[in-house]
Design a protein around this motif. Structure first.
Motif, PDB file in Angstrom:
ATOM      1  N   SER A 137      25.983  20.907   2.957  1.00 28.18           N
ATOM      2  CA  SER A 137      25.449  19.693   3.586  1.00 28.18           C
ATOM      3  C   SER A 137      24.492  20.014   4.725  1.00 28.18           C
ATOM      4  CB  SER A 137      26.589  18.808   4.108  1.00 28.18           C
ATOM      5  OG  SER A 137      27.209  19.380   5.249  1.00 28.18           O
ATOM      6  N   LYS A 138      24.506  21.270   5.199  1.00 26.22           N
ATOM      7  CA  LYS A 138      23.598  21.708   6.254  1.00 26.22           C
ATOM      8  C   LYS A 138      22.841  22.963   5.805  1.00 26.22           C
ATOM      9  CE  LYS A 138      24.513  18.628   9.409  1.00 26.22           C
ATOM     10  NZ  LYS A 138      23.459  17.698   9.906  1.00 26.22           N
ATOM     11  N   LYS A 139      22.457  22.962   4.548  1.00 25.78           N
ATOM     12  CA  LYS A 139      21.835  24.162   3.986  1.00 25.78           C
ATOM     13  C   LYS A 139      20.438  24.416   4.510  1.00 25.78           C
ATOM     14  CE  LYS A 139      19.883  22.037  -0.231  1.00 25.78           C
ATOM     15  NZ  LYS A 139      20.140  20.638   0.114  1.00 25.78           N
ATOM     16  N   GLY A 140      19.789  23.381   5.072  1.00 23.51           N
ATOM     17  CA  GLY A 140      18.416  23.568   5.511  1.00 23.51           C
ATOM     18  C   GLY A 140      17.533  23.958   4.347  1.00 23.51           C
ATOM     19  N   ALA A 141      16.793  25.060   4.491  1.00 26.81           N
ATOM     20  CA  ALA A 141      15.894  25.509   3.431  1.00 26.81           C
ATOM     21  C   ALA A 141      16.540  26.555   2.524  1.00 26.81           C
ATOM     22  CB  ALA A 141      14.619  26.076   4.045  1.00 26.81           C
ATOM     23  N   HIS A 142      17.850  26.786   2.682  1.00 28.91           N
ATOM     24  CA  HIS A 142      18.529  27.761   1.824  1.00 28.91           C
ATOM     25  C   HIS A 142      18.691  27.193   0.410  1.00 28.91           C
ATOM     26  CE1 HIS A 142      20.168  30.768   4.880  1.00 28.91           C
ATOM     27  NE2 HIS A 142      19.423  29.922   5.576  1.00 28.91           N
ATOM     28  N   HIS A 195      24.305  26.432  10.435  1.00 27.74           N
ATOM     29  CA  HIS A 195      24.261  25.630   9.214  1.00 27.74           C
ATOM     30  C   HIS A 195      25.603  24.904   9.052  1.00 27.74           C
ATOM     31  CE1 HIS A 195      20.395  27.024   7.524  1.00 27.74           C
ATOM     32  NE2 HIS A 195      20.656  28.094   8.262  1.00 27.74           N
ATOM     33  N   SER A 196      25.960  24.175  10.102  1.00 25.21           N
ATOM     34  CA  SER A 196      27.337  23.724  10.214  1.00 25.21           C
ATOM     35  C   SER A 196      27.458  22.242  10.525  1.00 25.21           C
ATOM     36  CB  SER A 196      28.036  24.519  11.324  1.00 25.21           C
ATOM     37  OG  SER A 196      29.339  24.038  11.546  1.00 25.21           O
ATOM     38  N   ASN A 197      28.494  21.650   9.930  1.00 20.95           N
ATOM     39  CA  ASN A 197      28.882  20.273  10.221  1.00 20.95           C
ATOM     40  C   ASN A 197      30.242  20.261  10.900  1.00 20.95           C
ATOM     41  OD1 ASN A 197      28.083  17.575  10.110  1.00 20.95           O
ATOM     42  ND2 ASN A 197      29.233  17.165   8.250  1.00 20.95           N
ATOM     43  N   ASN A 219      19.267  23.196  15.253  1.00 17.43           N
ATOM     44  CA  ASN A 219      18.774  23.084  13.882  1.00 17.43           C
ATOM     45  C   ASN A 219      19.897  23.317  12.883  1.00 17.43           C
ATOM     46  OD1 ASN A 219      16.062  24.578  15.369  1.00 17.43           O
ATOM     47  ND2 ASN A 219      15.844  22.607  14.378  1.00 17.43           N
ATOM     48  N   THR A 220      19.947  22.475  11.850  1.00 16.97           N
ATOM     49  CA  THR A 220      21.002  22.469  10.821  1.00 16.97           C
ATOM     50  C   THR A 220      22.389  22.415  11.446  1.00 16.97           C
ATOM     51  OG1 THR A 220      21.036  24.895  10.573  1.00 16.97           O
ATOM     52  CG2 THR A 220      19.579  23.648   9.090  1.00 16.97           C
ATOM     53  N   MET A 221      22.518  21.573  12.463  1.00 12.49           N
ATOM     54  CA  MET A 221      23.807  21.310  13.100  1.00 12.49           C
ATOM     55  C   MET A 221      23.993  19.811  13.234  1.00 12.49           C
ATOM     56  SD  MET A 221      23.914  24.059  16.228  1.00 12.49           S
ATOM     57  CE  MET A 221      23.939  25.828  15.922  1.00 12.49           C
ATOM     58  N   SER A 222      25.241  19.364  13.165  1.00 20.26           N
ATOM     59  CA  SER A 222      25.517  17.944  13.360  1.00 20.26           C
ATOM     60  C   SER A 222      25.159  17.549  14.783  1.00 20.26           C
ATOM     61  CB  SER A 222      26.994  17.651  13.084  1.00 20.26           C
ATOM     62  OG  SER A 222      27.820  18.546  13.817  1.00 20.26           O
ATOM     63  N   PRO A 223      24.604  16.353  14.969  1.00 21.08           N
ATOM     64  CA  PRO A 223      24.175  15.924  16.304  1.00 21.08           C
ATOM     65  C   PRO A 223      25.361  15.534  17.195  1.00 21.08           C
ATOM     66  CG  PRO A 223      23.850  14.158  14.731  1.00 21.08           C
ATOM     67  CD  PRO A 223      24.290  15.350  13.936  1.00 21.08           C
ATOM     68  N   ILE A 224      25.102  15.466  18.486  1.00 18.10           N
ATOM     69  CA  ILE A 224      26.104  15.029  19.462  1.00 18.10           C
ATOM     70  C   ILE A 224      26.203  13.504  19.438  1.00 18.10           C
ATOM     71  CG2 ILE A 224      26.686  14.939  21.913  1.00 18.10           C
ATOM     72  CD1 ILE A 224      25.087  17.530  22.270  1.00 18.10           C
ATOM     73  N   GLU A 228      32.078  11.812  18.608  1.00 14.53           N
ATOM     74  CA  GLU A 228      32.123  13.060  17.850  1.00 14.53           C
ATOM     75  C   GLU A 228      31.172  14.065  18.513  1.00 14.53           C
ATOM     76  OE1 GLU A 228      31.377  12.343  13.742  1.00 14.53           O
ATOM     77  OE2 GLU A 228      32.980  10.869  13.536  1.00 14.53           O
ATOM     78  N   PRO A 229      31.653  14.768  19.528  1.00 16.10           N
ATOM     79  CA  PRO A 229      30.779  15.679  20.273  1.00 16.10           C
ATOM     80  C   PRO A 229      30.234  16.830  19.443  1.00 16.10           C
ATOM     81  CG  PRO A 229      33.056  15.919  20.968  1.00 16.10           C
ATOM     82  CD  PRO A 229      33.009  14.717  20.089  1.00 16.10           C
ATOM     83  N   GLY A 230      30.962  17.243  18.399  1.00 17.04           N
ATOM     84  CA  GLY A 230      30.428  18.182  17.430  1.00 17.04           C
ATOM     85  C   GLY A 230      30.228  19.595  17.924  1.00 17.04           C
ATOM     86  N   ILE A 231      29.593  20.383  17.064  1.00 14.64           N
ATOM     87  CA  ILE A 231      29.441  21.814  17.307  1.00 14.64           C
ATOM     88  C   ILE A 231      28.528  22.111  18.496  1.00 14.64           C
ATOM     89  CG2 ILE A 231      27.577  22.004  15.589  1.00 14.64           C
ATOM     90  CD1 ILE A 231      28.597  24.841  14.983  1.00 14.64           C
ATOM     91  N   ILE A 232      27.508  21.299  18.721  1.00 11.57           N
ATOM     92  CA  ILE A 232      26.585  21.581  19.827  1.00 11.57           C
ATOM     93  C   ILE A 232      27.308  21.505  21.161  1.00 11.57           C
ATOM     94  CG2 ILE A 232      24.504  20.795  21.022  1.00 11.57           C
ATOM     95  CD1 ILE A 232      23.440  19.898  18.279  1.00 11.57           C
ATOM     96  N   THR A 233      28.167  20.513  21.328  1.00 13.65           N
ATOM     97  CA  THR A 233      28.928  20.400  22.570  1.00 13.65           C
ATOM     98  C   THR A 233      29.853  21.599  22.739  1.00 13.65           C
ATOM     99  OG1 THR A 233      28.847  17.997  22.422  1.00 13.65           O
ATOM    100  CG2 THR A 233      30.467  18.929  23.915  1.00 13.65           C
ATOM    101  N   ALA A 234      30.457  22.061  21.642  1.00  8.74           N
ATOM    102  CA  ALA A 234      31.309  23.251  21.716  1.00  8.74           C
ATOM    103  C   ALA A 234      30.500  24.472  22.155  1.00  8.74           C
ATOM    104  CB  ALA A 234      31.963  23.511  20.365  1.00  8.74           C
TER     105      ALA A 234
END
Length: 380
Positions: A137-142, A195-197, A219-224, A228-234
């Protein structure tokens, strides 16, 4: 053996701060002999006329350059063209990135890196596997058919292939249990989240369990979001998480870079994610995918960004002139911090006694005017 020499009358950035005026750098290739206010008088000297001299840049995510792509043509000739292209732009140490690829391509790339590393380990520090353990779901250009689950057998296969060569691997934390995380931890590789959700909780657990890095922040990360603070907040919050950011004016907004820098401080560093450095506009054929280059920006057939066309030098210039980050902080993000991520500050990433004489002399526009690699001037 190359002759010793002195670099004088420059603004010396030692990797963390600018030194006061009056210091000179004494070079005895391949190392720096010392930094002193009283250099030997018998050695030839080069007058830098007030220009900035900084450690050679370090890039932990290079996919290609000079018309060659590591995950498409894993030959020694191709890899050396990539290395020399980035070296000419001031990157004196890098990890060559192998993105999600066919099995034979990955194996051949690892063996080619091994072959080059046997001859020299300053410019090519090793490999960075970006995949195949990524969230579709977060493959980007892969290329999605090449993504694979982290099964014990495949983990054993890849960790066996990459021993002593692979230095970092990007994975999606949500695809891993503590058990298969342990299989990667045993390698000593840097585990990077990308490349993570992943949820905030899953990402925090990843970093608690030994993850040390995040791949192309934002990039290719779930938004804040508020709930749901998500991976960026972590990544922002965890004290062990360091992150690379692509500062090319396309991947990340300047305000987002400023925010990350304000929150993360010396845990943030620059990467190029370069695939198309030196590439002209037009169609680019990359395995099963056709990309389109226009005005230095590359998109895949789905319209998603696919790597960058910059060098670390251009990222430095962009951060100082467009993002507005302090000069010393920007140069640190291109040298000392990535060296620290690699555990290599004893030999690269700074200007000091005993380290390799990898340095860049910058012009007034913050671009490399002269590049020194192990004490030898690199031909433009």
């Amino acid at each position: 053996m190359l002759p010793s020499f002195i670099l004088k009358n420059g603004r010396i950035f030692d990797g963390r701060s600018f030194l006061s005026p009056g210091f000179s750098v004494v070079v005895k290739p391949p190392h720096i002999l010392g930094i002193t206010t009283h250099p030997p008088t018998h050695l030839p000297s080069i007058d830098l006329q007030g220009k900035v001299i900084a450690p050679g840049y370090i890039d932990l995510q290079v996919n290609g350059g000079g018309g060659k792509y590591a995950s498409l043509d894993p030959s020694e000739k191709s890899f050396r063209q990539i290395l020399n292209t980035h070296l000419a732009h001031g990157t004196t140490s890098l990890l060559l990135t192998i993105i999600t690829s066919a099995t034979d391509t990955r194996k051949n790339a690892i063996e080619t890196i091994r072959k080059i590393m046997a001859k020299e380990q300053s410019l090519l520090m090793g490999g960075h596997l970006e995949g195949p353990f990524l969230n579709p779901s977060k493959k980007g250009a892969h290329h999605e058919p090449w993504l694979q689950p982290a099964t014990p057998s495949l983990l054993k296969e890849i960790t066996g292939e990459g021993r002593e060569v692979i230095k970092a691997i990007t994975v999606s934390p949500e695809l891993f249990t503590s058990g298969n995380m342990d299989a990667l931890m045993e390698t000593g590789w840097i585990l990077s989240a990308g490349h993570s959700n992943a949820s905030y909780e899953t990402a925090m657990s990843f970093f608690d369990h030994g993850g040390r890095m995040a791949t192309h922040l934002y990039n290719t990360m779930s938004p804040i979001s508020g709930r749901e603070p998500g991976i960026i907040t972590a990544i922002f919050e965890h004290p062990s998480a360091r992150a690379g950011v692509i500062a090319d004016g396309h991947h990340v907004h300047p305000a987002a870079i400023r925010l990350a820098h304000r929150v993360m401080g010396d845990r943030l560093f620059l990467i190029s994610d370069a695939t198309f450095l030196g590439q002209k506009d037009g169609e680019v054929y990359f395995g099963p995918t056709t990309f389109r280059m226009k005005n230095g920006i590359c998109y895949n057939q789905e319209g998603k960004l696919a790597g960058s066309s910059i060098s670390i030098a251009q990222a430095v210039q962009y951060c100082i002139k467009e993002v507005g980050l302090p000069e010393a902080e920007t140069l640190r993000m291109a040298s000392f911090t990535p060296a620290a991520v690699m555990g290599q500050t004893h030999r690269i990433g700074r200007i000091g006694k005993g380290v390799l004489a990898n340095m860049v002399v910058l012009n007034d526009d913050w671009m490399p005017e002269t590049v020194y690699y192990e004490g030898e001037e690199v031909e433009a």
